[in-house]
Motif scaffolding. Structure first.
Motif, PDB file in Angstrom:
ATOM      1  N   GLU A   8       0.852  -1.192   0.000  1.00 53.57           N
ATOM      2  CA  GLU A   8       0.000   0.000   0.000  1.00 53.57           C
ATOM      3  C   GLU A   8       0.882   1.235   0.000  1.00 53.57           C
ATOM      4  OE1 GLU A   8      -3.873  -1.562   2.504  1.00 53.57           O
ATOM      5  OE2 GLU A   8      -2.492  -0.190   3.469  1.00 53.57           O
ATOM      6  N   THR A  11      -1.114   7.883  -2.494  1.00 52.59           N
ATOM      7  CA  THR A  11      -1.105   8.558  -3.792  1.00 52.59           C
ATOM      8  C   THR A  11      -2.135   9.682  -3.728  1.00 52.59           C
ATOM      9  OG1 THR A  11      -2.708   6.982  -4.689  1.00 52.59           O
ATOM     10  CG2 THR A  11      -0.382   6.508  -5.091  1.00 52.59           C
ATOM     11  N   GLU A  13      -5.066  12.089  -6.029  1.00 53.87           N
ATOM     12  CA  GLU A  13      -5.864  12.250  -7.230  1.00 53.87           C
ATOM     13  C   GLU A  13      -6.360  13.689  -7.280  1.00 53.87           C
ATOM     14  OE1 GLU A  13      -9.447   9.937  -7.188  1.00 53.87           O
ATOM     15  OE2 GLU A  13      -9.978  10.575  -5.189  1.00 53.87           O
ATOM     16  N   GLN A  25      -5.228   9.352  -1.267  1.00 51.05           N
ATOM     17  CA  GLN A  25      -5.917   8.073  -1.299  1.00 51.05           C
ATOM     18  C   GLN A  25      -4.866   6.994  -1.057  1.00 51.05           C
ATOM     19  OE1 GLN A  25      -7.621   7.703  -5.204  1.00 51.05           O
ATOM     20  NE2 GLN A  25      -5.666   7.497  -6.218  1.00 51.05           N
ATOM     21  N   THR A  27      -3.334   3.527  -2.510  1.00 53.68           N
ATOM     22  CA  THR A  27      -3.267   2.633  -3.656  1.00 53.68           C
ATOM     23  C   THR A  27      -2.748   1.294  -3.166  1.00 53.68           C
ATOM     24  OG1 THR A  27      -2.919   4.443  -5.206  1.00 53.68           O
ATOM     25  CG2 THR A  27      -2.251   2.261  -5.936  1.00 53.68           C
ATOM     26  N   HIS A  33      -7.629   1.354  -5.624  1.00 61.05           N
ATOM     27  CA  HIS A  33      -7.585   2.559  -4.797  1.00 61.05           C
ATOM     28  C   HIS A  33      -8.715   2.524  -3.774  1.00 61.05           C
ATOM     29  CE1 HIS A  33      -4.872   4.186  -7.802  1.00 61.05           C
ATOM     30  NE2 HIS A  33      -5.774   3.875  -8.715  1.00 61.05           N
ATOM     31  N   ARG A  34      -8.448   3.140  -2.637  1.00 63.34           N
ATOM     32  CA  ARG A  34      -9.498   3.315  -1.643  1.00 63.34           C
ATOM     33  C   ARG A  34      -9.294   4.687  -0.992  1.00 63.34           C
ATOM     34  NH1 ARG A  34      -7.674   3.197   3.426  1.00 63.34           N
ATOM     35  NH2 ARG A  34      -5.892   1.909   3.991  1.00 63.34           N
TER      36      ARG A  34
END
Length: 126
Positions: A8, A11, A13, A25, A27, A33-34
């Motif tokens: 994990e 990252t 966005e 978020q 990755t 992604h979460r």
């Protein structure tokens, strides 16, 4: 018996509001992604050359703009704002939070973010 671990990483966005901000978020692996959760802050590792002691968390004004009704463009008739946000350096990232999402009732005179870090109640704004 071996355990399988997922790699994990943090990252970012672009904000869906198209306001020039980026949202953190998590990755997982290469493409899953979460959302970034408050509990993720304790898991973000410092980088190797972090100064000792690390910079303390602090409140700062953050430049923000009001968005048009469509939430896609900045309003021309509204002045910029500088609301107070809670900033913290973790890893090589600077995260900032709405002040209501941070419980920083620790003793600031003896602050050590590794021992008495703020408790984050919501995800970072950026």
């Amino acid at each position: 018996m071996s355990k399988e671990y997922q790699f994990e990483k943090v990252t970012f966005e672009p904000s869906p509001q198209n306001n020039g901000e980026f949202l953190p978020q998590i990755t997982i692996g290469e493409s899953t992604h979460r959302p970034f959760h408050p509990s993720d802050m304790d898991r973000v590792l410092d980088y190797d050359n972090m100064p000792e002691p690390p910079p303390p968390d602090a409140q700062h004004g953050h430049l923000e703009f009001e968005m048009d009704d469509d939430d896609m463009t900045i309003r021309d008739d509204a002045p910029p704002k500088f609301p107070k946000r809670y900033f913290c350096l973790r890893g090589s990232f600077i995260f900032y939070y709405d002040m209501k999402d941070v419980d920083n009732s620790y003793d600031k005179a003896s602050f050590d973010r590794h021992d008495h870090a703020a408790t984050f109640l919501g995800p970072p704004l950026g």
